[in-house]
Design an enzyme around this catalytic site. Structure first.
Site, PDB file in Angstrom:
ATOM      1  N   LYS A   1       6.382   6.198  -0.108  1.00 52.89           N
ATOM      2  CA  LYS A   1       6.893   6.441  -1.464  1.00 52.89           C
ATOM      3  C   LYS A   1       6.466   7.827  -1.943  1.00 52.89           C
ATOM      4  CE  LYS A   1       7.003   1.514  -2.320  1.00 52.89           C
ATOM      5  NZ  LYS A   1       6.242   0.318  -2.649  1.00 52.89           N
TER       6      LYS A   1
ATOM      7  N   GLN B   1       1.541  -1.811  -6.117  1.00 57.37           N
ATOM      8  CA  GLN B   1       1.881  -2.274  -4.770  1.00 57.37           C
ATOM      9  C   GLN B   1       1.378  -3.703  -4.557  1.00 57.37           C
ATOM     10  OE1 GLN B   1       3.821  -0.549  -2.657  1.00 57.37           O
ATOM     11  NE2 GLN B   1       3.733  -2.158  -1.137  1.00 57.37           N
TER      12      GLN B   1
ATOM     13  N   ASP C   1      10.211  -1.321 -10.311  1.00 55.67           N
ATOM     14  CA  ASP C   1      10.340  -2.336  -9.259  1.00 55.67           C
ATOM     15  C   ASP C   1      11.365  -3.406  -9.648  1.00 55.67           C
ATOM     16  OD1 ASP C   1       8.927  -2.339  -6.847  1.00 55.67           O
ATOM     17  OD2 ASP C   1       7.019  -2.772  -7.841  1.00 55.67           O
TER      18      ASP C   1
HETATM   19  N1  GUN Z   1       5.287  -4.943  -1.446  1.00 54.58           N
HETATM   20  C1  GUN Z   1       6.297  -5.107  -0.562  1.00 54.58           C
HETATM   21  N2  GUN Z   1       7.475  -4.697  -1.093  1.00 54.58           N
HETATM   22  C2  GUN Z   1       7.187  -4.261  -2.339  1.00 54.58           C
HETATM   23  C3  GUN Z   1       7.988  -3.707  -3.386  1.00 54.58           C
HETATM   24  O1  GUN Z   1       9.217  -3.550  -3.287  1.00 54.58           O
HETATM   25  N3  GUN Z   1       7.307  -3.375  -4.522  1.00 54.58           N
HETATM   26  C4  GUN Z   1       5.970  -3.562  -4.663  1.00 54.58           C
HETATM   27  N4  GUN Z   1       5.410  -3.220  -5.822  1.00 54.58           N
HETATM   28  N5  GUN Z   1       5.214  -4.080  -3.721  1.00 54.58           N
HETATM   29  C5  GUN Z   1       5.821  -4.419  -2.558  1.00 54.58           C
END
Ligand code: GUN
Length: 285
Positions: A53, A97, A120
């Protein structure tokens, strides 16, 4: 033989467009959109996702901050940090996350993020808006899948049967909702579904998000189906692979997404796109 649909190429187009928009902002001496990512602990896969990211933000010139905190950070400390970021005018998007360490309640954290910074799309407000057909932020992976379908001219799914394997809040449940909104007839299957292959073999569109390496082979698939593989797994040789046995499935499907270079890069592109939307909304206030 299936046509392979590289999400990585679609994601590159989307990122190029976002980069152009950010360059224009810079030329006009405007504030730059900012994404803040919070990582708790040192979960290896999470660390790698978070790095991806960060890299993507860097590629398009988006401002980003990674706040990495130790695994023993308390829930109260995390909620306090989120509250501070909610009120920080320089922050457009907040992403915590997942998964979180066991002593932190994930729901409390998701509820704490201001819905207008929830890039998200996990907050109940944003999920509710999606369910009601007037979406704000869509969850990134389902949104990325819908973009892939658009690129293969499957925007309108009238008369099509879509089968989703998996019922997570992040992928299975929201993608079923988006497919329904696109007029598909949708069935959600999962680990407790009886005779699952009989159902998946009726699918014109099969979305696989179950988290089991190469579980779905040609025997699960109808000739000419579109197969979207959301899985990211390590096989017995530590090689990255999806939930679909690509070689076998590609013989039956008309279109298939690979792993890697499939849905993963689309998830990140949609996160950037949501952050840009959050920024535009924020600036227009
Ligand atoms: N963990 C796995 N996929 C995601 C996601 O799309 N967003 C977040 N915040 N955590 C994750």
């Amino acid at each position: 033989m299936a046509e392979v649909v590289y999400g990585s190429e679609i994601a590159a187009d989307i990122k190029a467009e976002l980069k152009k928009q950010i360059e224009e902002l810079k030329e006009n001496h405007r504030r730059i959109p900012k994404l803040t990512v919070i990582l708790i602990g040192d979960h290896a896969a999470s660390l790698s996702y978070v790095k991806g990211k960060e890299r993507a933000c860097g590629e398009i010139g988006m401002d980003n901050e990674l706040i990495a905190l130790p695994a023993d950070t308390s829930e109260a400390e995390l909620l306090e940090l989120i509250d501070r970021l909610n009120h920080d005018d320089t922050v457009d998007g907040i992403l915590v996350q997942l998964p979180l360490p066991k002593h932190i309640n994930e729901d409390h954290v998701i509820y704490a993020i201001a819905p207008h910074k929830d890039v998200d799309g996990f907050h109940p407000y944003n999920i509710g808006r999606m369910m009601m057909g007037s979406p704000t932020f869509l969850p990134c992976t389902p949104k990325g899948i819908m973009e892939v379908l658009k690129r293969i001219s499957l925007k309108d799914l009238s008369g099509k049967r879509a089968v989703v394997i998996g019922r997570s809040n992040i992928v299975g449940k929201p993608i079923a909702q988006l497919l329904l909104a696109a007029n598909a007839t949708v069935t959600i299957t999962h680990s407790k579904t009886a005779n699952i292959k009989e159902i998946t073999k009726t699918a014109d569109l099969l979305i696989v998000a179950i988290g089991k390496p190469r579980m779905v082979d040609a025997s699960w698939i109808k000739e000419g189906a579109v197969v979207i593989d959301v899985g990211v797994n390590r096989d017995e040789n530590n090689k990255l692979c999806g939930d679909v046995d690509f070689v076998s499935a590609a013989e039956k499907a008309a279109y298939i997404t690979p792993v890697p270079k499939g849905i993963g890069p689309m998830t990140i592109a949609m996160l950037l796109s949501n952050t840009m939307d959050a920024y535009r909304e924020h600036e227009s206030e």
